[in-house]
Design a protein around this motif. Structure first.
Motif, short mmCIF file in Angstrom:
data_model
loop_
_atom_site.label_atom_id
_atom_site.label_comp_id
_atom_site.label_asym_id
_atom_site.label_seq_id
_atom_site.Cartn_x
_atom_site.Cartn_y
_atom_site.Cartn_z
N LEU A 134 14.17 14.34 -2.29
CA LEU A 134 13.27 13.36 -2.89
C LEU A 134 13.77 11.95 -2.62
O LEU A 134 13.00 11.05 -2.26
CB LEU A 134 13.18 13.59 -4.39
CG LEU A 134 12.31 12.51 -4.97
CD1 LEU A 134 10.87 12.92 -4.92
CD2 LEU A 134 12.74 12.12 -6.32
N GLN A 163 -2.48 -8.69 2.09
CA GLN A 163 -1.08 -8.89 1.74
C GLN A 163 -0.38 -9.66 2.85
O GLN A 163 -0.95 -9.85 3.93
CB GLN A 163 -0.41 -7.53 1.56
CG GLN A 163 -1.04 -6.66 0.51
CD GLN A 163 -0.78 -7.16 -0.89
OE1 GLN A 163 0.34 -7.57 -1.20
NE2 GLN A 163 -1.80 -7.16 -1.73
N MET A 223 16.45 17.40 -5.07
CA MET A 223 16.72 16.04 -5.53
C MET A 223 17.10 15.12 -4.36
O MET A 223 16.58 14.01 -4.24
CB MET A 223 17.82 16.05 -6.57
CG MET A 223 17.31 15.60 -7.91
SD MET A 223 18.60 15.42 -9.11
CE MET A 223 18.58 16.99 -9.90
N TYR A 257 -4.66 3.00 2.50
CA TYR A 257 -4.16 1.63 2.60
C TYR A 257 -5.25 0.66 3.06
O TYR A 257 -5.29 -0.48 2.62
CB TYR A 257 -2.93 1.57 3.52
CG TYR A 257 -1.76 2.33 2.93
CD1 TYR A 257 -1.33 2.07 1.63
CD2 TYR A 257 -1.10 3.32 3.65
CE1 TYR A 257 -0.29 2.79 1.06
CE2 TYR A 257 -0.06 4.04 3.10
CZ TYR A 257 0.34 3.77 1.80
OH TYR A 257 1.36 4.48 1.25
N TRP A 304 12.94 -5.50 -4.74
CA TRP A 304 13.53 -4.17 -4.50
C TRP A 304 13.93 -4.01 -3.05
O TRP A 304 14.93 -3.40 -2.74
CB TRP A 304 12.53 -3.06 -4.82
CG TRP A 304 12.10 -2.94 -6.24
CD1 TRP A 304 12.03 -3.93 -7.17
CD2 TRP A 304 11.66 -1.75 -6.87
NE1 TRP A 304 11.56 -3.43 -8.35
CE2 TRP A 304 11.33 -2.10 -8.19
CE3 TRP A 304 11.50 -0.43 -6.45
CZ2 TRP A 304 10.85 -1.17 -9.11
CZ3 TRP A 304 11.04 0.50 -7.36
CH2 TRP A 304 10.71 0.13 -8.68
N GLN A 305 13.06 -4.55 -2.19
CA GLN A 305 13.28 -4.33 -0.75
C GLN A 305 14.64 -4.82 -0.31
O GLN A 305 15.27 -4.23 0.57
CB GLN A 305 12.19 -5.03 0.06
CG GLN A 305 10.88 -4.30 0.00
CD GLN A 305 9.92 -4.81 1.04
OE1 GLN A 305 10.30 -5.07 2.17
NE2 GLN A 305 8.67 -4.96 0.65
N THR A 354 11.53 9.13 -0.72
CA THR A 354 11.15 7.88 -1.37
C THR A 354 11.74 6.68 -0.65
O THR A 354 11.02 5.75 -0.29
CB THR A 354 11.64 7.87 -2.83
OG1 THR A 354 11.26 9.11 -3.42
CG2 THR A 354 10.99 6.74 -3.61
N THR A 384 7.74 -1.51 3.09
CA THR A 384 7.22 -2.88 3.13
C THR A 384 6.30 -3.16 1.95
O THR A 384 6.02 -4.32 1.64
CB THR A 384 6.42 -3.12 4.42
OG1 THR A 384 5.53 -2.03 4.61
CG2 THR A 384 7.32 -3.26 5.61
N LEU A 385 5.80 -2.12 1.29
CA LEU A 385 4.91 -2.33 0.14
C LEU A 385 5.65 -2.27 -1.18
O LEU A 385 5.06 -2.43 -2.24
CB LEU A 385 3.78 -1.30 0.16
CG LEU A 385 2.78 -1.42 1.32
CD1 LEU A 385 1.71 -0.36 1.23
CD2 LEU A 385 2.16 -2.81 1.36
N PHE A 386 6.94 -2.01 -1.15
CA PHE A 386 7.73 -2.07 -2.38
C PHE A 386 7.82 -3.53 -2.81
O PHE A 386 7.67 -4.44 -2.00
CB PHE A 386 9.14 -1.50 -2.14
CG PHE A 386 9.23 -0.01 -2.28
CD1 PHE A 386 8.45 0.82 -1.50
CD2 PHE A 386 10.09 0.58 -3.20
CE1 PHE A 386 8.52 2.20 -1.62
CE2 PHE A 386 10.16 1.96 -3.33
CZ PHE A 386 9.38 2.77 -2.54
N PRO A 387 8.06 -3.78 -4.11
CA PRO A 387 8.23 -5.18 -4.55
C PRO A 387 9.33 -5.85 -3.72
O PRO A 387 10.33 -5.21 -3.37
CB PRO A 387 8.66 -5.05 -6.01
CG PRO A 387 8.14 -3.72 -6.43
CD PRO A 387 8.15 -2.84 -5.23
N ASP A 388 9.13 -7.12 -3.39
CA ASP A 388 10.05 -7.80 -2.48
C ASP A 388 11.49 -7.78 -2.97
O ASP A 388 12.42 -7.60 -2.19
CB ASP A 388 9.58 -9.24 -2.27
CG ASP A 388 8.21 -9.27 -1.61
OD1 ASP A 388 7.85 -8.26 -0.96
OD2 ASP A 388 7.50 -10.28 -1.77
N ILE A 425 6.88 8.26 1.31
CA ILE A 425 5.85 8.33 0.27
C ILE A 425 5.04 7.03 0.24
O ILE A 425 3.83 7.05 0.20
CB ILE A 425 6.49 8.60 -1.11
CG1 ILE A 425 7.11 10.00 -1.11
CG2 ILE A 425 5.47 8.46 -2.22
CD1 ILE A 425 7.75 10.38 -2.43
N LEU A 426 5.75 5.91 0.28
CA LEU A 426 5.10 4.60 0.28
C LEU A 426 5.91 3.73 1.24
O LEU A 426 7.14 3.67 1.12
CB LEU A 426 5.15 4.01 -1.14
CG LEU A 426 4.50 2.66 -1.37
CD1 LEU A 426 2.99 2.78 -1.29
CD2 LEU A 426 4.88 2.10 -2.73
#
Lengths: 263, 321, 266
Positions: free
Chosen positions: A181, A49, A178, A40, A200-201, A185, A194-198, A190-191
């Protein structure tokens, strides 16, 4: 009530036994934390960001430290399900849902405390920009700790729902990987969420998975203002309640099925 | 030179104890599984190897089958040392572990055999003739296309035997082959082993807890305890040696019979029954009967059945195992 | 030759036995797809947000991800006996069965496991490779195809070698197996990105101890038309050979481990 407390205590003590595995686990988790931090930091260099890098780094360390809260499969229980010995447990004169709930809670609590506390201490000592930063404000820390409690109940309830599902299939590996997972996620392991597209968040943060660690971590870093805890904690409690209801429902149905099929 | 020669075989294991409170590391403890065992077996012999759990039976079998290397002592099978040049050695032996399978669980057993053919590099013609013969002798023809997991325990053991004999080993180790089998399967298995031994002169060494196996199959029996060989000879000799203590239970019409027995006889009570343990050598049976009759009117009397298992149990007890 | 035949026959038999439970097999294959898809989604989201890292474009990142994914899951597919099943082989006594057969133990271990469910993970990896190749506009030449093939094959051997450390730990009944995961799973997570974004100690680790940098990053950089970290072109074909070096070394240690097992009977 006593029976459940006894199970809880026994499990706590059992977790304490695995000290050898614990040290290996801590070192491994630390390594993952370092790799992700480096990643990161490299990504941030030249592309700042809205979320500052310090927050992301703290997010990573807190996620790694409490990894055991997310995933702590209980091999004993899986073996019991596969071999059908779970039928014996079903015949005990206690409510099986809460019996296993206590077991899961102890495992998660001890596992993550034993690994998390030493890890966070080391992470706090790392040089600036690499390690865990102090919480945004004392109130933020308090809010984070407070929201960790319903988050924790929520997580145990979620795991118990998975267990309930697992019991329905002869070979639990498919469904389990499943559900795990989804957990990895959407809990931000995994990520960082806060870094997901806004856009989606807005949805993801409402899912139960985000209640586990994401919400407390954001309160810690100051991403969420302290006052937002008044929205967050009710959402967490709501999910915990719903998941416990769902879980008890599944376990009850399982019990009926097992009695009908004769194990 | 005998076919199997074992001389002063020693093996110990390091076992880590459970960590004690307040100690940082677990302590290690050395357990001597074999404390110098020697024996010889001639080609074509059928030998039983018995002893209580933990006596060192499995360790011996593992050493002789090349899985383990001993700490001391020597062994040779057909002139080869089991733990040297493993790949060459194991071509000449077959091993059946009663509680684990060497065949593949989910596929028809014929597929397992055909893979074993490749593993042992058996030629096609040899493989076919042996498979035909073994499947007849073991009555497996009907089961060839059935996956192992669908076979009963008895069928499974027969299938395992077939698998371990495909390469025509000179020596066959059987580790508790009859464990869990029903009476019919046990008899069939024993018949087969006798046949295999007679027909091909295969040397067979079997460990078991089932004395009937030994009685039915083995011309010779070795008893192992605490890592030492305690007896080596024929089964009747073993029985005679240890058939020393007998138990009789007697019920009397009267409530309080007065028994007048010598000190070597032990008496005890079990409800209204009197349990008497005696050794015929020290107090002959006719005299015991006389003494019993003198004590009052006998209502009922039972003699413990002459059971080999019983004998072995008392033997183990006497040898302090 | 005979060993290859044995391997192929063992594989086909294992696949046959897994297909005995078609529903579970299907479910797990799908689960694998979603799992690796999730990993790839993380990369997509990262590219979406950050666009590039240092001099590497989004396409390059997909290409790296694809190479790692294909190598890692090919190893898991064909080397399941080492990468996953070995501890249970020791516990259940299957290792003892291997020891009474006239074949190499390692051969039998590798013949003892296959994981065809990983095929979907490999498919995700291939998709990432194609996507990366398009976006970075790679001009494929036979030599580049050769470099890619060699790189993947050598990375597979390297990954296998790293998992063998776990097997060796297991033989010596060392409990802290999780530590090895830092090299295997940690290596995958770290090295699915270009190596030069990491600080020096991590770069050293993945060059000297677990040389993904040599098996994967050097040839990948060459294929992507980047300056080879200052090295001449032929190095892109030589450095991956370190994969075989690690594998041979670990095979040697594995056999020593088996000797230890035979003298302790863990």
């Amino acid at each position: 009530m006593r029976a459940y407390l006894v199970v809880f205590r026994m499990r706590l003590l059992m977790e304490l036994q695995y000290r050898g595995a614990m040290i290996g686990g801590i070192l491994c988790q630390m390594f993952f934390g370092l790799v992700l931090t480096a990643l990161y930091r490299a990504l941030y260099a030249g592309h700042p960001q809205s979320v500052p890098i310090e927050h992301v780094v703290s997010y990573v360390w807190l996620q790694q430290a409490f990894f055991r809260m997310l995933l702590a499969t209980d091999p004993d229980l899986l073996d019991k399900i596969r071999s059908g010995n779970i039928a014996y447990d079903m015949c005990r004169p206690v409510n099986m849902y809460w019996f296993y709930y206590a077991r899961i809670a102890a495992q998660k609590l001890m596992g993550s405390l034993m690994r998390g506390v030493p890890m966070l201490m080391v992470a706090a000592l790392l040089p600036k920009g690499w390690g865990l930063t102090l919480p945004d404000s004392p109130l933020g820390l308090l809010a984070a700790i407070l929201s960790l409690v319903p988050g924790f109940f929520c997580m145990c309830a979620l795991e118990n729902v998975t267990m309930g599902f697992t019991m329905r299939t002869l070979d639990p590996r498919g469904i389990q990987s499943m559900l795990n997972l989804l957990m990895m996620t959407f809990s931000g392991n995994i990520l960082p969420l806060t870094l997901f597209p806004d856009s989606w968040q807005r949805v993801i943060t409402l899912l139960p998975y985000a209640q586990l660690l994401d919400a407390p971590i954001r309160l810690y870093t100051g991403e969420y203002a302290v006052t937002e805890a008044f929205h967050i904690i009710p959402v967490q409690a709501l999910w915990a309640g719903l998941l416990i209801m769902l879980g008890t429902g599944i376990w009850k149905a399982n019990r009926k099925r097992m009695i009908v099929q004769g194990g | 030179m005998s076919f199997i020669e074992v001389d002063d075989l020693k093996k110990s294991f390091i076992v880590r104890k459970k960590r004690e409170k307040g100690k940082l590391f677990r302590e290690k403890q050395t357990v001597e599984a074999l404390k110098g065992v020697s024996f010889e077996v001639e080609k074509g012999d059928l030998v039983g190897y018995i002893g209580p759990n933990g006596a060192g039976k499995s360790t011996t079998v593992k050493i002789l089958s090349g899985i383990l290397t001993p700490d001391g002592g020597e062994a040779s099978v057909g002139g080869r040392v089991p733990w040297q040049d493993r790949k060459e050695y194991v071509k000449h032996i077959g091993v059946v572990f009663g509680q684990r399978s060497q065949l593949w669980w989910d596929v028809p057993i014929i597929d397992s055999y055909s893979l074993l053919k490749d593993i042992y590099k058996i030629s096609k013609s040899d493989y076919e003739s042996r498979l035909k013969e073994l499947s007849e002798a073991l009555q497996l023809e009907e089961l060839m296309r059935t996956p192992l997991r669908l076979l009963s325990l008895g069928q499974r053991m027969r299938a395992e035997l077939c698998g371990s004999l495909l390469h025509r080993p000179e020596l066959l180790f059987l580790d508790e082959p009859t464990i869990g089998l029903d009476a019919v399967s046990k008899l069939a298995l024993r018949d087969f082993l006798k046949w295999e031994n007679r027909e091909y002169g295969t040397t067979i060494m079997l460990t078991t807890h089932d004395m009937e196996d030994i009685a039915a199959l083995c011309s010779r029996v070795m008893v192992l305890g605490h890592g030492k060989k305690l007896f080596d000879g024929k089964l009747p000799d073993l029985l005679e040696k240890f058939d020393t203590i007998r138990t009789v239970s007697v019920k009397y019409e009267t409530d309080d019979p007065v028994l007048d027995m010598p000190e070597s006889v032990k008496t005890g009570r079990n409800g209204d029954e009197i349990v008497i343990t005696y050794s015929p050598k020290e107090f002959p049976t006719p005299e015991l009967l006389k003494a019993l009759q003198n004590a009052g009117k006998i209502r009922e009397m039972t003699l413990q059945p002459e059971n080999i298992d019983h004998l072995i149990a008392s033997m183990y007890k006497e040898m302090d195992l | 030759m005979n060993t290859v035949k044995l391997y192929i026959r063992s594989m086909s038999m294992l696949i046959k036995s897994q297909l005995q439970y078609p529903l579970s097999f299907f479910m797990q294959t799908i689960a694998q797809l979603i799992m690796e898809g999730g990993e790839m989604m993380a990369v997509i989201l990262i590219v979406n947000r950050f666009e590039e890292v240092q001099e590497w474009t989004g396409g390059d990142l997909f290409f790296f991800f694809g190479m790692m994914s294909v190598s890692f899951y090919l190893t898991e597919l064909f080397g399941r006996g080492i990468t996953g099943d070995f501890p249970s082989m020791v516990r259940s006594g299957r290792l003892d069965t291997f020891l009474v057969r006239p074949r190499g133990v390692l051969t039998q271990v590798i013949c003892g496991g296959v994981d065809p469910r990983r095929i979907t993970c490999i498919a995700v990896g291939v998709a990432a490779l194609v996507m990366g190749s398009r976006m970075s506009a790679i001009l494929w030449t036979p030599l580049k195809v050769l470099a890619l093939t060699e790189s993947i094959a050598m990375s597979c051997l390297l990954i296998m070698g790293l998992f063998m450390i776990e097997a060796i730990f297991c033989i010596h009944s060392v409990k802290s197996v999780e530590l090895v995961n830092a090299l295997t799973y940690g290596g995958r997570s770290a090295c699915q990105y270009p190596i030069d974004i990491y600080p020096r100690p991590l770069r050293m680790l993945f060059t000297v101890i677990a040389p993904f940098a040599l098996t994967l990053h050097v040839p990948a950089a060459w294929i992507l038309g980047k300056p080879l970290y200052g090295l001449p072109t032929w190095t892109a074909f030589v450095t991956p050979l370190s994969g075989i070096v690690v594998f041979v070394l670990m095979t040697f240690l594995f056999h020593r481990g088996i000797r230890f097992y035979r003298s302790t009977g863990s």
